[in-house]
Write a protein that holds these residues in place. Structure first.
Motif, short mmCIF file in Angstrom:
data_model
loop_
_atom_site.label_atom_id
_atom_site.label_comp_id
_atom_site.label_asym_id
_atom_site.label_seq_id
_atom_site.Cartn_x
_atom_site.Cartn_y
_atom_site.Cartn_z
N ALA A 106 0.83 -1.20 0.00
CA ALA A 106 0.00 0.00 0.00
C ALA A 106 0.87 1.25 0.00
CB ALA A 106 -0.93 -0.01 1.21
N ALA A 107 1.94 1.23 0.82
CA ALA A 107 2.85 2.38 0.86
C ALA A 107 3.54 2.59 -0.48
CB ALA A 107 3.89 2.17 1.97
N ASP A 108 3.90 1.49 -1.17
CA ASP A 108 4.51 1.59 -2.49
C ASP A 108 3.64 2.43 -3.43
OD1 ASP A 108 6.67 0.03 -1.78
OD2 ASP A 108 5.88 -1.80 -2.67
N ALA A 109 2.35 2.14 -3.40
CA ALA A 109 1.43 2.87 -4.28
C ALA A 109 1.23 4.30 -3.82
CB ALA A 109 0.09 2.13 -4.34
N GLN B 109 6.60 -1.40 9.78
CA GLN B 109 6.32 -0.51 8.66
C GLN B 109 5.18 0.41 9.06
OE1 GLN B 109 7.59 -0.19 5.42
NE2 GLN B 109 6.15 1.48 5.05
N GLU B 110 5.32 1.70 8.79
CA GLU B 110 4.27 2.65 9.12
C GLU B 110 3.95 3.53 7.93
OE1 GLU B 110 5.42 3.36 13.84
OE2 GLU B 110 6.14 4.78 12.33
N ILE C 239 1.10 11.46 3.88
CA ILE C 239 2.19 12.43 3.95
C ILE C 239 3.56 11.81 4.19
CG2 ILE C 239 0.71 14.35 4.65
CD1 ILE C 239 1.63 13.92 7.53
N GLY C 240 3.62 10.47 4.32
CA GLY C 240 4.94 9.87 4.47
C GLY C 240 4.88 8.49 5.10
N GLU C 241 6.05 8.01 5.49
CA GLU C 241 6.16 6.69 6.10
C GLU C 241 7.46 6.60 6.88
OE1 GLU C 241 7.44 3.55 2.94
OE2 GLU C 241 6.38 5.16 1.89
#
Length: 346
Positions: A248-251, A301-302, A313-315
Motif C-alpha cells: 500500500a505504501a509503495d502505491a 512498517q508505518e 504524507i509519508g512513512e
C-alpha cells in the motif's frame, strides 16, 4: 527558481534543530524480497560493504523528520491502539479524502518532492564500519497531459546522521562518497523512465509499485474486496500482513493513486489483523499526522496520514527486536504543488 539549481534542504545546524523539535512522546531502495529484507536487518548488527542505492524508482523518493531524540539520536515509541481503533481512525481519514484530486491546468505541471532519510552502512576497516542515515531527494514534474514529457531529478544531498560508529568514521564516508556528483535527471513521456528494452512509452500495465490510471481504475471499489486483492498481489513471505502495508505504501508514495482509491485503500487496510495506531503526533516537514503500523517481529512498517485531510504524507520503518529496538532505519515525506513549467520549483 532555475532548473539547474539543486534545492538546499538543510544545513547540519538546521537539521539538528529540526530533529530536536520533534514530538517528544514518541521512521533504496527498500527491497520487497524476504531474503533481501533478512540481509538488510542483519546488516544492522554485522559489517557489510555498503552499496550506493537510489530511491528513484522504488520510492519515487522521499522526505521528512519524524521521531524522538533521546541521548543524541533517533528513537521511537509505540502506543498500540488495536485493530478496532486503528480501523476507526483510518475510516475517519478516508472520510476526509476529497472526491476529486486537484486538477493540473493545461500547460502546467504538478511538482512533487519526495525526500527521505535511508539507512546506510560503510565498511571503514577489517570487521568494522559506520552506520548512518543518509538524506536523498527526488523531484518529479508531471504535466497536465500525462502522455507528454515528465522530468525526474534524483540526488543525494550529502547530509548524514550517525547511528553507530564514530564521527571520525562518518567524516571518512563523506570523503569517500561523491556528494558533489550532479543530480540524475531523467525525461520521458508518461513518466516511463525505466522502460524495458523494446517497450513503447505509455503502455505500462501498472501495479502497486507503478499505479497507472488504468490499473487504479480496475481496482475493486469495495474495501473488503480491495483488501483481498492486496492480499492476493502481495508475495508470501515471513513478513505476513506487514507486506500488505508495504505494498500500500509503495502505491501511496508515488502520488499517483486517485482520491477515491486512496479512500477505499485506507478502509481496506483496517482489515489487517495487527494494525496499530503507533503514533498520534508524527511531524513530517511541518505536517502533523497519525502513524498506522504493522510489525513483522523484526521491523515495523508505518504509513502516516494527515487526519484532517486524509492525505498520505509519508512513512517510516523502525527496528522492533534486538539491541537496536526502536532505531529508525528509514523515514520519508512527500509534498506537491502546481508550477508553470518543467524544472520550476515552488
Amino acid at each position: 527558481m532555475t532548473e539547474d539549481k539543486l534545492i538546499d534542504l538543510w544545513s547540519e545546524d538546521e537539521l539538528d534543530r529540526a530533529l530536536g523539535a520533534l514530538h517528544d512522546d514518541v521512521p533504496t531502495d527498500p527491497t520487497r524480497l524476504e531474503a533481501s529484507r533478512a540481509t538488510f536487518l542483519a546488516a544492522i548488527d554485522r559489517p557489510v560493504r555498503r552499496k550506493r542505492r537510489s530511491w528513484a524508482y522504488a520510492l519515487t523518493a522521499a522526505a521528512a523528520v519524524t521521531t524522538l531524540v533521546v541521548g543524541g539520536f533517533l528513537v521511537t515509541t509505540n502506543s498500540p491502539g488495536g485493530t478496532a481503533e486503528a480501523k476507526a481512525e483510518l475510516n475517519s481519514a478516508a472520510d476526509h479524502v476529497v472526491a476529486k484530486d486537484p486538477v493540473i491546468p493545461p500547460g502546467k505541471y504538478r511538482y512533487r518532492v519526495s525526500h527521505g532519510w535511508v539507512w546506510g552502512f560503510t565498511e571503514t576497516g577489517p570487521n568494522e564500519g559506520v552506520t548512518y542515515l543518509e538524506e536523498q531527494l527526488t523531484e518529479t514534474w508531471i504535466p497536465a497531459d500525462r502522455t507528454q514529457e515528465w522530468m525526474q531529478r534524483s540526488s543525494n544531498t550529502g547530509h548524514r546522521k550517525l547511528l553507530q560508529g564514530t564521527q571520525q568514521q562518518l567524516d571518512m564516508v563523506a570523503k569517500l562518497m561523491d556528494d558533489n556528483a550532479p543530480p540524475v535527471v531523467l525525461r520521458a513521456r508518461c513518466g516511463d523512465f525505466y522502460l524495458d528494452k523494446g517497450q513503447q512509452p505509455c503502455t505500462r500495465a501498472g501495479g502497486w509499485q507503478d499505479p497507472t490510471p488504468e490499473w487504479a481504475a480496475g481496482l475493486p471499489s469495495d474495501p473488503k474486496a480491495l483488501y483481498k486483492r492486496l492480499k492476493k498481489d502481495a508475495p508470501r513471505n515471513s513478513r505476513g500482513e506487514t507486506e500488505l502495508l508495504v505494498y500500500a505504501a509503495d502505491a501511496l508514495r508515488t502520488g499517483q493513486v486517485p482520491a477515491n482509491v486512496r479512500s477505499t485503500l485506507y478502509r481496506a487496510l483496517g482489515n489487517l489483523n495487527h494494525l496499530e495506531v503507533s503514533d498520534r503526533a508524527v511531524n513530517l516537514d511541518g505536517k502533523v499526522g497519525i502513524a498506522y503500523g504493522s510489525d513483522d517481529g523484526k521491523e515495523r512498517q508505518e504509513i502516516i496520514i494527515d487526519p484532517r485531510t486524509g492525505d498520505y504524507i509519508g512513512e517510516r520503518q523502525v527496528v522492533t527486536s534486538g539491541d537496536k529496538r526502536g532505531q529508525v532505519i528509514g523515514f520519508s515525506s512527500v509534498t506537491s504543488s502546481i508550477v508553470d513549467r518543467i524544472g520550476e520549483r515552488r
